[in-house]
Design an enzyme around this catalytic site. Structure first.
Site, PDB file in Angstrom:
ATOM      1  N   ASN A  17       3.204 -12.300  -1.595  1.00  0.00           N
ATOM      2  CA  ASN A  17       2.732 -11.201  -2.453  1.00  0.00           C
ATOM      3  C   ASN A  17       3.504 -11.177  -3.765  1.00  0.00           C
ATOM      4  O   ASN A  17       2.916 -10.975  -4.835  1.00  0.00           O
ATOM      5  CB  ASN A  17       2.880  -9.866  -1.731  1.00  0.00           C
ATOM      6  CG  ASN A  17       1.730  -9.604  -0.780  1.00  0.00           C
ATOM      7  OD1 ASN A  17       0.593  -9.460  -1.214  1.00  0.00           O
ATOM      8  ND2 ASN A  17       2.016  -9.560   0.512  1.00  0.00           N
ATOM      9  N   ARG A  68      22.276   3.520   6.754  1.00  0.00           N
ATOM     10  CA  ARG A  68      21.031   3.382   5.994  1.00  0.00           C
ATOM     11  C   ARG A  68      21.177   4.060   4.632  1.00  0.00           C
ATOM     12  O   ARG A  68      20.752   3.535   3.603  1.00  0.00           O
ATOM     13  CB  ARG A  68      19.917   4.040   6.810  1.00  0.00           C
ATOM     14  CG  ARG A  68      18.537   3.596   6.469  1.00  0.00           C
ATOM     15  CD  ARG A  68      17.540   4.207   7.438  1.00  0.00           C
ATOM     16  NE  ARG A  68      17.400   3.479   8.682  1.00  0.00           N
ATOM     17  CZ  ARG A  68      16.756   2.334   8.825  1.00  0.00           C
ATOM     18  NH1 ARG A  68      16.169   1.762   7.798  1.00  0.00           N
ATOM     19  NH2 ARG A  68      16.671   1.740   9.991  1.00  0.00           N
ATOM     20  N   ILE A  95      13.091   0.549   6.543  1.00  0.00           N
ATOM     21  CA  ILE A  95      12.669   1.943   6.414  1.00  0.00           C
ATOM     22  C   ILE A  95      13.620   2.614   5.427  1.00  0.00           C
ATOM     23  O   ILE A  95      14.842   2.452   5.514  1.00  0.00           O
ATOM     24  CB  ILE A  95      12.688   2.634   7.789  1.00  0.00           C
ATOM     25  CG1 ILE A  95      11.563   2.030   8.638  1.00  0.00           C
ATOM     26  CG2 ILE A  95      12.528   4.141   7.642  1.00  0.00           C
ATOM     27  CD1 ILE A  95      11.512   2.536  10.054  1.00  0.00           C
ATOM     28  N   ASN A 110       3.545   0.281  -1.867  1.00  0.00           N
ATOM     29  CA  ASN A 110       3.776  -0.691  -0.795  1.00  0.00           C
ATOM     30  C   ASN A 110       2.447  -1.335  -0.442  1.00  0.00           C
ATOM     31  O   ASN A 110       1.392  -0.742  -0.641  1.00  0.00           O
ATOM     32  CB  ASN A 110       4.340   0.050   0.431  1.00  0.00           C
ATOM     33  CG  ASN A 110       4.594  -0.864   1.612  1.00  0.00           C
ATOM     34  OD1 ASN A 110       5.116  -1.970   1.454  1.00  0.00           O
ATOM     35  ND2 ASN A 110       4.210  -0.425   2.795  1.00  0.00           N
ATOM     36  N   HIS A 112       0.493  -2.854   2.881  1.00  0.00           N
ATOM     37  CA  HIS A 112       0.578  -2.827   4.346  1.00  0.00           C
ATOM     38  C   HIS A 112      -0.637  -3.556   4.915  1.00  0.00           C
ATOM     39  O   HIS A 112      -1.768  -3.279   4.513  1.00  0.00           O
ATOM     40  CB  HIS A 112       0.611  -1.372   4.833  1.00  0.00           C
ATOM     41  CG  HIS A 112       0.753  -1.268   6.313  1.00  0.00           C
ATOM     42  ND1 HIS A 112       1.939  -1.508   6.964  1.00  0.00           N
ATOM     43  CD2 HIS A 112      -0.156  -0.994   7.284  1.00  0.00           C
ATOM     44  CE1 HIS A 112       1.763  -1.369   8.261  1.00  0.00           C
ATOM     45  NE2 HIS A 112       0.498  -1.055   8.485  1.00  0.00           N
ATOM     46  N   THR A 144       5.503   7.536   0.408  1.00  0.00           N
ATOM     47  CA  THR A 144       6.022   8.890   0.637  1.00  0.00           C
ATOM     48  C   THR A 144       6.949   8.819   1.847  1.00  0.00           C
ATOM     49  O   THR A 144       7.090   7.758   2.475  1.00  0.00           O
ATOM     50  CB  THR A 144       4.884   9.890   0.915  1.00  0.00           C
ATOM     51  OG1 THR A 144       4.229   9.482   2.125  1.00  0.00           O
ATOM     52  CG2 THR A 144       3.891   9.953  -0.227  1.00  0.00           C
TER      53      THR A 144
HETATM   54  C1  GRF Z   1       2.743  -9.068   4.204  1.00  0.00           C
HETATM   55  O1  GRF Z   1       1.794  -9.236   5.214  1.00  0.00           O
HETATM   56  C2  GRF Z   1       2.901  -7.613   3.873  1.00  0.00           C
HETATM   57  O2  GRF Z   1       1.723  -6.897   3.935  1.00  0.00           O
HETATM   58  C3  GRF Z   1       3.826  -7.193   4.967  1.00  0.00           C
HETATM   59  O3  GRF Z   1       4.754  -8.244   5.088  1.00  0.00           O
HETATM   60  C4  GRF Z   1       4.132  -9.461   4.686  1.00  0.00           C
HETATM   61  C5  GRF Z   1       4.977 -10.040   3.584  1.00  0.00           C
HETATM   62  O4  GRF Z   1       4.620 -11.345   3.255  1.00  0.00           O
HETATM   63  N1  GRF Z   1       4.386  -5.909   4.709  1.00  0.00           N
HETATM   64  P1  GRF Z   1       5.176 -11.999   1.918  1.00  0.00           P
HETATM   65  O5  GRF Z   1       6.688 -11.871   1.949  1.00  0.00           O
HETATM   66  O6  GRF Z   1       4.561 -11.303   0.744  1.00  0.00           O
HETATM   67  O7  GRF Z   1       4.780 -13.458   2.011  1.00  0.00           O
END
Ligand code: GRF
Length: 217
Positions: A17, A68, A95, A110, A112, A144
């Site tokens: 990503n 944390r 978290i 984020n 998800h 959030t």
């Molecule tokens: C992705 O599937 C993202 O949605 C999740 O963790 C994975 C991260 O993959 N939270 P990358 O590090 O972007 O390759």
């Protein structure tokens, strides 16, 4: 002229990503710059992607902190040093404390890998397969204090095939959905089209209480 949007990306792993976000910023028509990448895991592959793109990459190893809260304070300080406008969590597997989230409220998003509100938390692919879902997907949402619970801005979908394993489904969700939706949201942020709202979010000044769907935008 407006200054480019200053983006800090938080990662823990591979950084696919992150790479998509780096590539998006390289487009001439996108007025955004990734000014820093921070990983909580030393040696995360995404750090190299940042370095290769000439982006400062930092590790703040959460195992070196007593609590944390102490980790989050160090993380927040690093983000502030980069003078970030926006913080994008991209596979950041920690978290965050409510204090940290409050500090960056409305400017942290984020991605998800599920069609939220379905399957918050981990193991989203296995849970979708076990439930017999025929479609899966991913969501980009404002962060959030509720885990994976902030307003969803954009979702995309892909099919679940009968013989999918979690690994095969994860790859399809990444390729067909994640690598499309985060760049799209970054473009909107850079264009100033997206803002948080008391409920939901504003897109082009219009309040939305439900996520935008990728096929509709
Ligand atoms: C992705 O599937 C993202 O949605 C999740 O963790 C994975 C991260 O993959 N939270 P990358 O590090 O972007 O390759």
């Amino acid at each position: 002229m407006r200054k480019p949007l200053r983006v800090v990306v938080l990662i823990s792993g591979t950084g696919r990503n992150l790479q998509a976000l780096i590539d998006t910023c390289a487009d001439d028509d996108v007025d955004a710059q990734i000014v820093g990448v921070i990983s909580n895991r030393p040696g995360a592959a995404g750090l190299q992607r940042a370095t290769d793109a000439g982006i400062p990459a930092t590790t703040i190893d959460h195992t070196e902190f007593e609590s944390r809260a102490a980790f989050d304070i160090a993380l927040a300080a690093a983000i502030e040093q980069f003078e970030a406008d926006v913080i994008l969590l991209a596979g950041f597997m920690r978290i965050l404390t409510p204090d940290f989230i409050a500090q960056f409220a409305g400017r942290m998003l984020n991605i998800h890998p599920s069609l939220l509100p379905k399957y918050r938390g981990l193991n989203t692919y296995a849970r979708a397969i076990e439930a017999g879902d025929t479609e899966a997907g991913a969501s980009v949402h404002f962060v959030t204090a509720e885990l994976d619970g902030g307003p969803v801005v954009l979702q995309g979908r892909c099919p679940v095939q009968a013989d999918d394993t979690p690994e095969i489904l994860a790859e399809r969700v990444m390729r067909e959905v994640e690598l499309r939706i985060y760049p799209q949201v970054l473009r909107w942020l850079a264009q100033g089209r997206l803002q948080p709202a008391a409920r939901g979010f504003l897109f082009d000044g219009v309040e939305h209480l439900a996520p935008l769907q990728v096929e509709a935008v």
